[in-house]
Every structure is written in structure tokens, then in C-alpha cells.
Motif scaffolding. Structure first.
Motif, PDB file in Angstrom:
ATOM      1  N   ASP A 117       0.818  -1.214   0.000  1.00 57.49           N
ATOM      2  CA  ASP A 117       0.000   0.000   0.000  1.00 57.49           C
ATOM      3  C   ASP A 117       0.851   1.263   0.000  1.00 57.49           C
ATOM      4  O   ASP A 117       0.337   2.351  -0.264  1.00 57.49           O
ATOM      5  CB  ASP A 117      -0.959   0.001   1.187  1.00 57.49           C
ATOM      6  N   VAL A 118       2.130   1.121   0.259  1.00 60.76           N
ATOM      7  CA  VAL A 118       3.015   2.280   0.238  1.00 60.76           C
ATOM      8  C   VAL A 118       3.059   2.909  -1.164  1.00 60.76           C
ATOM      9  O   VAL A 118       3.264   4.119  -1.293  1.00 60.76           O
ATOM     10  CB  VAL A 118       4.426   1.907   0.759  1.00 60.76           C
ATOM     11  N   TRP A 119       2.811   2.126  -2.208  1.00 62.44           N
ATOM     12  CA  TRP A 119       2.798   2.714  -3.566  1.00 62.44           C
ATOM     13  C   TRP A 119       1.667   3.721  -3.700  1.00 62.44           C
ATOM     14  O   TRP A 119       1.806   4.738  -4.375  1.00 62.44           O
ATOM     15  CB  TRP A 119       2.731   1.650  -4.665  1.00 62.44           C
ATOM     16  N   MET A 120       0.539   3.482  -3.040  1.00 65.70           N
ATOM     17  CA  MET A 120      -0.563   4.446  -3.112  1.00 65.70           C
ATOM     18  C   MET A 120      -0.199   5.726  -2.367  1.00 65.70           C
ATOM     19  O   MET A 120      -0.597   6.816  -2.780  1.00 65.70           O
ATOM     20  CB  MET A 120      -1.853   3.848  -2.541  1.00 65.70           C
ATOM     21  N   LEU A 121       0.552   5.604  -1.286  1.00 67.54           N
ATOM     22  CA  LEU A 121       1.008   6.787  -0.557  1.00 67.54           C
ATOM     23  C   LEU A 121       1.909   7.632  -1.464  1.00 67.54           C
ATOM     24  O   LEU A 121       1.761   8.854  -1.531  1.00 67.54           O
ATOM     25  CB  LEU A 121       1.731   6.376   0.724  1.00 67.54           C
ATOM     26  N   GLY A 122       2.801   6.983  -2.182  1.00 70.51           N
ATOM     27  CA  GLY A 122       3.673   7.704  -3.114  1.00 70.51           C
ATOM     28  C   GLY A 122       2.891   8.392  -4.223  1.00 70.51           C
ATOM     29  O   GLY A 122       3.173   9.544  -4.579  1.00 70.51           O
ATOM     30  N   ILE A 123       1.893   7.718  -4.766  1.00 69.82           N
ATOM     31  CA  ILE A 123       1.061   8.310  -5.819  1.00 69.82           C
ATOM     32  C   ILE A 123       0.271   9.495  -5.261  1.00 69.82           C
ATOM     33  O   ILE A 123       0.174  10.554  -5.888  1.00 69.82           O
ATOM     34  CB  ILE A 123       0.128   7.263  -6.445  1.00 69.82           C
ATOM     35  N   GLY A 124      -0.290   9.324  -4.080  1.00 72.96           N
ATOM     36  CA  GLY A 124      -1.045  10.413  -3.456  1.00 72.96           C
ATOM     37  C   GLY A 124      -0.176  11.639  -3.227  1.00 72.96           C
ATOM     38  O   GLY A 124      -0.582  12.769  -3.542  1.00 72.96           O
ATOM     39  N   LEU A 125       1.019  11.433  -2.690  1.00 71.89           N
ATOM     40  CA  LEU A 125       1.924  12.552  -2.464  1.00 71.89           C
ATOM     41  C   LEU A 125       2.345  13.199  -3.780  1.00 71.89           C
ATOM     42  O   LEU A 125       2.463  14.424  -3.868  1.00 71.89           O
ATOM     43  CB  LEU A 125       3.156  12.084  -1.671  1.00 71.89           C
ATOM     44  N   GLY A 126       2.548  12.378  -4.815  1.00 67.15           N
ATOM     45  CA  GLY A 126       2.902  12.914  -6.131  1.00 67.15           C
ATOM     46  C   GLY A 126       1.786  13.763  -6.717  1.00 67.15           C
ATOM     47  O   GLY A 126       2.031  14.850  -7.257  1.00 67.15           O
ATOM     48  N   LEU A 127       0.547  13.285  -6.627  1.00 68.40           N
ATOM     49  CA  LEU A 127      -0.590  14.057  -7.129  1.00 68.40           C
ATOM     50  C   LEU A 127      -0.760  15.354  -6.335  1.00 68.40           C
ATOM     51  O   LEU A 127      -1.029  16.418  -6.911  1.00 68.40           O
ATOM     52  CB  LEU A 127      -1.882  13.233  -7.041  1.00 68.40           C
ATOM     53  N   LEU A 128      -0.597  15.260  -5.039  1.00 70.20           N
ATOM     54  CA  LEU A 128      -0.720  16.435  -4.187  1.00 70.20           C
ATOM     55  C   LEU A 128       0.353  17.472  -4.549  1.00 70.20           C
ATOM     56  O   LEU A 128       0.047  18.649  -4.749  1.00 70.20           O
ATOM     57  CB  LEU A 128      -0.603  16.018  -2.719  1.00 70.20           C
ATOM     58  N   ALA A 129       1.592  17.031  -4.664  1.00 68.70           N
ATOM     59  CA  ALA A 129       2.682  17.941  -5.022  1.00 68.70           C
ATOM     60  C   ALA A 129       2.470  18.545  -6.406  1.00 68.70           C
ATOM     61  O   ALA A 129       2.660  19.747  -6.611  1.00 68.70           O
ATOM     62  CB  ALA A 129       4.026  17.207  -4.955  1.00 68.70           C
ATOM     63  N   ASP A 130       2.059  17.727  -7.355  1.00 71.54           N
ATOM     64  CA  ASP A 130       1.826  18.208  -8.713  1.00 71.54           C
ATOM     65  C   ASP A 130       0.697  19.238  -8.737  1.00 71.54           C
ATOM     66  O   ASP A 130       0.792  20.277  -9.389  1.00 71.54           O
ATOM     67  CB  ASP A 130       1.501  17.042  -9.651  1.00 71.54           C
ATOM     68  N   GLY A 131      -0.378  18.939  -8.013  1.00 72.99           N
ATOM     69  CA  GLY A 131      -1.493  19.859  -7.952  1.00 72.99           C
ATOM     70  C   GLY A 131      -1.145  21.177  -7.293  1.00 72.99           C
ATOM     71  O   GLY A 131      -1.542  22.245  -7.761  1.00 72.99           O
ATOM     72  N   LEU A 132      -0.383  21.123  -6.203  1.00 73.72           N
ATOM     73  CA  LEU A 132       0.023  22.353  -5.519  1.00 73.72           C
ATOM     74  C   LEU A 132       1.003  23.151  -6.367  1.00 73.72           C
ATOM     75  O   LEU A 132       0.925  24.368  -6.441  1.00 73.72           O
ATOM     76  CB  LEU A 132       0.628  22.016  -4.154  1.00 73.72           C
ATOM     77  N   ARG A 133       1.899  22.461  -7.032  1.00 74.18           N
ATOM     78  CA  ARG A 133       2.880  23.133  -7.913  1.00 74.18           C
ATOM     79  C   ARG A 133       2.168  23.811  -9.072  1.00 74.18           C
ATOM     80  O   ARG A 133       2.455  24.941  -9.413  1.00 74.18           O
ATOM     81  CB  ARG A 133       3.882  22.112  -8.423  1.00 74.18           C
ATOM     82  N   SER A 134       1.223  23.118  -9.667  1.00 76.37           N
ATOM     83  CA  SER A 134       0.477  23.654 -10.815  1.00 76.37           C
ATOM     84  C   SER A 134      -0.354  24.869 -10.400  1.00 76.37           C
ATOM     85  O   SER A 134      -0.437  25.847 -11.143  1.00 76.37           O
ATOM     86  CB  SER A 134      -0.439  22.597 -11.428  1.00 76.37           C
ATOM     87  N   SER A 135      -0.985  24.808  -9.212  1.00 73.53           N
ATOM     88  CA  SER A 135      -1.841  25.918  -8.796  1.00 73.53           C
ATOM     89  C   SER A 135      -1.024  27.160  -8.461  1.00 73.53           C
ATOM     90  O   SER A 135      -1.502  28.268  -8.622  1.00 73.53           O
ATOM     91  CB  SER A 135      -2.721  25.511  -7.616  1.00 73.53           C
ATOM     92  N   LYS A 136       0.216  27.007  -8.015  1.00 73.37           N
ATOM     93  CA  LYS A 136       1.070  28.151  -7.738  1.00 73.37           C
ATOM     94  C   LYS A 136       1.522  28.830  -9.020  1.00 73.37           C
ATOM     95  O   LYS A 136       1.746  30.032  -9.038  1.00 73.37           O
ATOM     96  CB  LYS A 136       2.288  27.723  -6.906  1.00 73.37           C
ATOM     97  N   ARG A 137       1.648  28.055 -10.110  1.00 71.21           N
ATOM     98  CA  ARG A 137       2.080  28.632 -11.386  1.00 71.21           C
ATOM     99  C   ARG A 137       0.924  29.293 -12.121  1.00 71.21           C
ATOM    100  O   ARG A 137       1.141  30.139 -12.966  1.00 71.21           O
ATOM    101  CB  ARG A 137       2.709  27.565 -12.277  1.00 71.21           C
ATOM    102  N   ASP A 138      -0.321  28.887 -11.825  1.00 70.53           N
ATOM    103  CA  ASP A 138      -1.478  29.438 -12.542  1.00 70.53           C
ATOM    104  C   ASP A 138      -1.793  30.860 -12.138  1.00 70.53           C
ATOM    105  O   ASP A 138      -1.464  31.429 -11.238  1.00 70.53           O
ATOM    106  CB  ASP A 138      -2.722  28.566 -12.321  1.00 70.53           C
TER     107      ASP A 138
END
Length: 138
Positions: A117-138
Motif C-alpha cells: 500500500d506504500v505505492w498508493m502513498l507515493g502516488i497520493g503525495l505525487g498528485l498532491l505535489a503536482d497539484g500544488l505546484r500547478s496551482s502556484k504557477r497558474d
């Protein structure tokens, strides 16, 4: 939804919807097993009936899987939800004796299925980071 997020959201969302659907149709034996493991790690669940716990977990998994599969759910929101859910699963793994070797994070044979289940934690953190990074650039 960014094209780069489609494969991970599709694979993870479909997997979680499937497990939620199976839990929805779970019998009392499965409910007792799932509830027992969760209640062992998180004593607050002890007071719940095992069948009620399994149904609620099922609804949560179905909702999370649907959010991951829905294109208009922002990656930061989907990532935060997945991180919370999978963080709970990883915490359960770490709190359950016999799933990991004593004094170690590495799984025993019995714990391999849960440790993944640790792979889902990594995916969740990746999506969260990507989403936060994208919203700061918008």
C-alpha cells in the motif's frame, strides 16, 4: 487533469473501486477479518460492528476511487484524499505485529500484501505535489 496524471489515477482509481466493490459484497467472515486488523491498529474502531465497518470502508473506497477516476477533480484534492487513505493503511501495517520484521519496516511474508500500500502513498503525495505546484504557477 494533466495527461501525466492519467495513468496513475486510472490504475489507482480502478483498483480502489474494485476493492471497494468487493468489500460492499463481503460476508461476515471477511468483515470480521478486516475489522479485526483495523481495530487492532486503531482501537477507536473496536466499538463498531464489523459488518458496519466493512460497509463504511467500502463506501469510502468507492468514493475515493471515483474521485481519482473523475477528470474534473483537481490533482491536489485527489492526492490529498489518496494520501490520507493510504497513510492510514501504512500506519495500520506499521502498528500490526507480524506484518513487519521486529524493529524494521520490512515486511514479513504475511505482511507483503499490506506493505504494498506504500505505492498508493507515493502516488497520493505525487498528485498532491503536482497539484500544488500547478496551482502556484497558474
Amino acid at each position: 487533469m494533466k495527461l501525466r496524471n492519467v495513468p496513475t489515477r486510472l490504475a489507482t482509481g480502478a483498483y480502489i473501486v474494485h476493492t471497494g466493490w468487493e468489500k460492499w459484497h463481503g460476508d461476515e467472515e471477511r468483515a470480521a477479518a478486516v475489522h479485526g486488523m483495523a481495530a487492532n491498529a486503531f482501537p477507536a474502531f473496536n466499538s463498531m460492528k464489523s459488518t458496519d465497518f466493512l460497509k463504511r470502508l467500502s463506501v469510502g473506497e468507492l468514493a475515493l476511487g471515483a474521485a481519482l477516476l473523475t477528470p474534473f477533480v483537481p490533482p491536489a484534492l485527489a492526492g490529498a484524499a489518496l494520501t490520507g487513505f493510504s497513510g492510514g493503511l501504512v500506519a495500520m501495517y506499521l502498528r500490526t505485529d507480524g506484518l513487519h520484521k521486529p524493529g524494521s519496516i520490512w515486511p514479513t511474508q504475511r505482511g507483503v500484501a499490506v506493505s504494498k500500500d506504500v505505492w498508493m502513498l507515493g502516488i497520493g503525495l505525487g498528485l498532491l505535489a503536482d497539484g500544488l505546484r500547478s496551482s502556484k504557477r497558474d
